[in-house]
Enzyme design. Structure first.
Site, short mmCIF file in Angstrom:
data_model
loop_
_atom_site.label_atom_id
_atom_site.label_comp_id
_atom_site.label_asym_id
_atom_site.label_seq_id
_atom_site.Cartn_x
_atom_site.Cartn_y
_atom_site.Cartn_z
CB THR A 1 3.46 7.87 1.16
OG1 THR A 1 3.98 6.80 1.92
CG2 THR A 1 2.49 8.69 2.00
CB ALA A 2 1.20 11.17 -1.55
CB ALA A 3 1.39 6.86 -5.61
N GLY A 4 -1.61 7.60 -4.92
CA GLY A 4 -3.03 7.60 -5.29
C GLY A 4 -3.62 9.00 -5.25
CG ASP A 5 -3.43 11.02 -1.67
OD1 ASP A 5 -4.46 10.32 -1.65
OD2 ASP A 5 -2.62 11.05 -0.74
CG LEU B 1 -6.17 -1.84 -11.38
CD1 LEU B 1 -6.45 -2.49 -12.73
CD2 LEU B 1 -6.97 -2.53 -10.28
N GLY B 2 -2.17 -0.07 -9.02
CA GLY B 2 -0.74 -0.08 -8.67
C GLY B 2 0.12 -0.31 -9.90
CB SER C 1 6.86 12.25 -3.31
OG SER C 1 5.49 12.06 -3.03
CD GLU D 1 -6.94 10.17 5.19
OE1 GLU D 1 -6.16 9.24 5.43
OE2 GLU D 1 -6.56 11.32 4.91
N GLY E 1 8.13 10.26 0.97
CA GLY E 1 7.18 11.13 1.66
C GLY E 1 5.98 11.50 0.81
O1 RIB Z 1 -2.56 8.83 0.89
C1 RIB Z 1 -1.45 9.10 1.71
C2 RIB Z 1 -1.88 9.79 2.97
O2 RIB Z 1 -2.72 8.94 3.70
C3 RIB Z 1 -0.75 10.15 3.89
O3 RIB Z 1 -0.17 11.40 3.60
C4 RIB Z 1 -1.39 10.06 5.27
O4 RIB Z 1 -1.52 11.28 5.91
C5 RIB Z 1 -2.75 9.40 5.04
O5 RIB Z 1 -3.76 10.29 5.11
#
Ligand code: RIB
Length: 308
Positions: free
Chosen positions: A248-252, A221-222, A291, A139, A287
């Protein structure tokens, strides 16, 4: 000793829309609620790493606006060093619009703003401090990611590249990276292979490794779990079944947990099993940053699920 982690990447304010279902093209429908929630793949990874026990610094860019204030203050409250989070007077802070359907399925539109100003000089300045590992994602400008790769190689610091969001990637310019970790959509964008089963996952991971010579390729792979692919071949690690509320954000969270656990135990398979637990906990709450689990919660969940 806490592992020292540098995250070079994005921060966004997430506008999260809660919907019954996504509207069809041209259709108007009513949503249920909305909220502004701290997010951005880079910031999410930084917060996840801090909550899981890392000593974390964040390198990125924000605008001179209220969203930037709120996000920076949030990182500081997590104990994250923001000395290398620069303010960019000419850009807005990144924003992501995230409609989430009632089954937890999301779609994300990112308006990058200041994130696209993160450059080689920012990375050089951040790397003046020593780190045990560096995490990044896509990003920020790809040229900055490639520069970060060169600089971490020169300094012998492992670089973990979360290959999101999905885009074609010149893997040859990441030659010898420590870790490349895409999800299924990102894998398809990089390799052209749709991951539908174990065989296609192995083929795609093998292709990414052959082109990048990364020490590890880890496919997210979810609900199917994770594939860890190295020079010894591939091995799958099952996901922990949970009812998703918001992915959202699970991969992060997964990427941050993976590298922290690897630094602690030196075994990527064990790290992947732990990171699957952290990913599962993350999808159970709404969120992005709210989360992300703390270390105690992650350890308890992981121990309980392993016993089961
Ligand atoms: O990976 C999830 C994130 O992707 C979100 O928080 C959003 O901001 C995007 O960058």
């Amino acid at each position: 000793m806490q592992p020292r982690i540098l995250v070079v990447g994005s921060l966004n304010m997430d506008l999260r829309l809660s919907l019954e279902r996504m509207p069809a093209p041209g259709e108007t429908c009513f949503g249920r609620s909305y909220a502004y929630i701290p997010g951005g793949k880079g910031a999410n990874q930084a917060v996840a790493a801090a909550r899981l026990g890392g000593q974390v610094a964040f390198c990125g860019r924000r605008g001179e606006d209220s969203n930037g204030e709120i996000l920076e203050e949030g990182l500081r409250r997590e104990g994250i060093d923001t000395a290398c989070l620069k303010r960019d007077a000419a850009s807005q802070t990144g924003l992501a619009v995230i409609p989430v359907e009632k089954n937890g399925q999301n779609r994300i539109v990112v308006l990058s703003g200041a994130n696209m100003q993160v450059n080689r000089e920012d990375v050089e300045a951040a790397l003046r401090q020593p780190y045990d590992a560096v995490i990044t994602q896509l990003e920020i400008p790809l040229e900055t990611v490639f520069a970060l790769h060169e600089m971490t190689q020169e300094r012998g610091i492992p670089l973990c590249i979360d290959a999101g969001p999905a885009m074609p990637l010149e893997l040859e310019r990441l030659a010898g990276a420590f870790l490349i970790s895409p999800n299924e959509t990102e894998t398809a964008a990089i390799t052209g292979i749709q991951v539908t089963d174990d065989a296609s996952a192995l083929e795609a991971a093998g292709r990414i490794r052959a082109r990048s010579h990364a020490a590890y390729v880890v496919l997210k792979l979810g609900a199917r779990g994770t594939l860890v692919y190295s020079r010894e071949g591939g091995r799958f690690y099952d996901a922990y079944p949970v009812r998703p509320v918001d992915t959202t954000a699970a991969g992060d969270a997964f990427t941050a947990a993976l590298i922290l656990r690897y630094l602690a135990c030196g075994h990527m398979g064990e790290a992947a099993a732990y990171a699957n637990a952290v990913g599962a906990l993350t999808v159970m709450k709404e969120g992005a940053q709210p989360s992300l689990p703390a270390a105690a919660e992650a350890e308890a969940f992981y121990a309980a699920r392993r016993e089961a």
